[in-house]
Design a protein around this motif. Sequence first.
Motif, PDB file in Angstrom:
ATOM      1  N   GLN A  83       0.832  -1.206   0.000  1.00  0.00           N
ATOM      2  CA  GLN A  83       0.000   0.000   0.000  1.00  0.00           C
ATOM      3  C   GLN A  83       0.863   1.251   0.000  1.00  0.00           C
ATOM      4  N   THR A  88      -3.840  -0.358  -3.790  1.00  0.00           N
ATOM      5  CA  THR A  88      -5.025  -0.287  -2.935  1.00  0.00           C
ATOM      6  C   THR A  88      -4.980  -1.424  -1.917  1.00  0.00           C
ATOM      7  N   GLN A 117      -7.203  -3.677  -1.171  1.00  0.00           N
ATOM      8  CA  GLN A 117      -7.731  -4.926  -1.740  1.00  0.00           C
ATOM      9  C   GLN A 117      -6.717  -5.579  -2.679  1.00  0.00           C
ATOM     10  N   ARG A 118      -6.075  -4.766  -3.502  1.00  0.00           N
ATOM     11  CA  ARG A 118      -5.090  -5.285  -4.448  1.00  0.00           C
ATOM     12  C   ARG A 118      -3.877  -5.855  -3.724  1.00  0.00           C
ATOM     13  N   SER A 119      -3.411  -5.182  -2.686  1.00  0.00           N
ATOM     14  CA  SER A 119      -2.226  -5.640  -1.957  1.00  0.00           C
ATOM     15  C   SER A 119      -2.488  -6.960  -1.250  1.00  0.00           C
TER      16      SER A 119
END
Length: 379
Positions: free
Chosen positions: A117, A122, A124-126
């Motif tokens: 992050q 983001t 959620q992506r991480s």
Amino acid sequence: MQDIKPPAESQVIEQAVKLGLCAVFLKFFLLWGTGSSVAFVISSMVLGEILGFAHLIFYYTRIRLKYPPLYIKREETLPYRRIIGDIISTALPISVSRITGSLFHVVEAVLVPRSLQAAGMTPQRSIALFGKLTGMAVPLILLPSIMTSSMAMTLIPEISEDVSLNNWKGVKAKTLQALKLTSIISYASASLFIVLGKSVGLLIYGIALVGEFLPFLAAGSIFLYHSAAISSVFRGLGDQITPLKNSLITSLVMVASIYYLIPVPQIGLKGYLLGFVISSLIGFILNLRALNRRVNIIEFAGSWFFMPLIPSAVFGLVLFLIYSAFSSYIREEIVRICLALFTGLPVYLVFAVRYRILKIEDIRRIMNIKIWFNQLFFG
């Protein structure tokens, strides 16, 4: 006693109960909510541990009834304080190693997503990216440890027996053999994941990104497997402290790599992969130097570390050629990978025997399916 059957059976029971109940709970009780599902999964893990421990107690009780205790003169027995001290000196470092290992895993699980992050991803992506790396790619890389761990499991009591008999030639011979077999297994798996990593990741998970992690992890796994083999030798020698100290150092290197490299936007998750390779290499060097002070093995590194690179390079080349040759004719990924493996593995073994890296009895030991199956369930 050198009897590996009871703990192996205990772990089979434990893992079978865990996996079986988890599958049942997740299938029938998932609609109850996430909290209830997690509680059921944890309950299945506890029940598996209890049943595995109960099996060991049953086996121990049966052995005591079958073989009555030996009557030894009082003056021939060791003092209770010394016995307890010996047990604690062995158990405490192992317990500390397991506890610190779990703590470092928790630190990684918290630190990696936050570092990603910080690099601009983001939340959620991480988290999703970290899950693909540690939940998909890493288990694939560690799969060959089924074979190396099974050898380590039999190595510890054999080396302990040689030490008790002051047979240091036997210790050295068994150590070199274990390292040579570890090289054979780790180099073969590394060649597979480096050459066909993307295809394997896509085949198993249907996610190409997972396959991109495998070549980097495969390079580090070579040093990781050798460190594990050397740690088993230390345990056979009765030295629990040296592997613990080296493990702490490698874990700190890994955490430092995560903390300083991943937040850099140009590096990102590659910082984890780089840290994995560097920490595994440092752990291997530390363990190797420490063991070499007691058993001279660096002198023979050509036979157990460098020479196996020849058949592994040939194996990787065969995998690439066979897989590429059938790419235009066979569309199914699994068929091409299997053709490449079934062609490459015999060539790999032939070259290993040709260069006197392996003997026929070594191949039989590697191909011991019964030991593999037992080790597969060792948690």
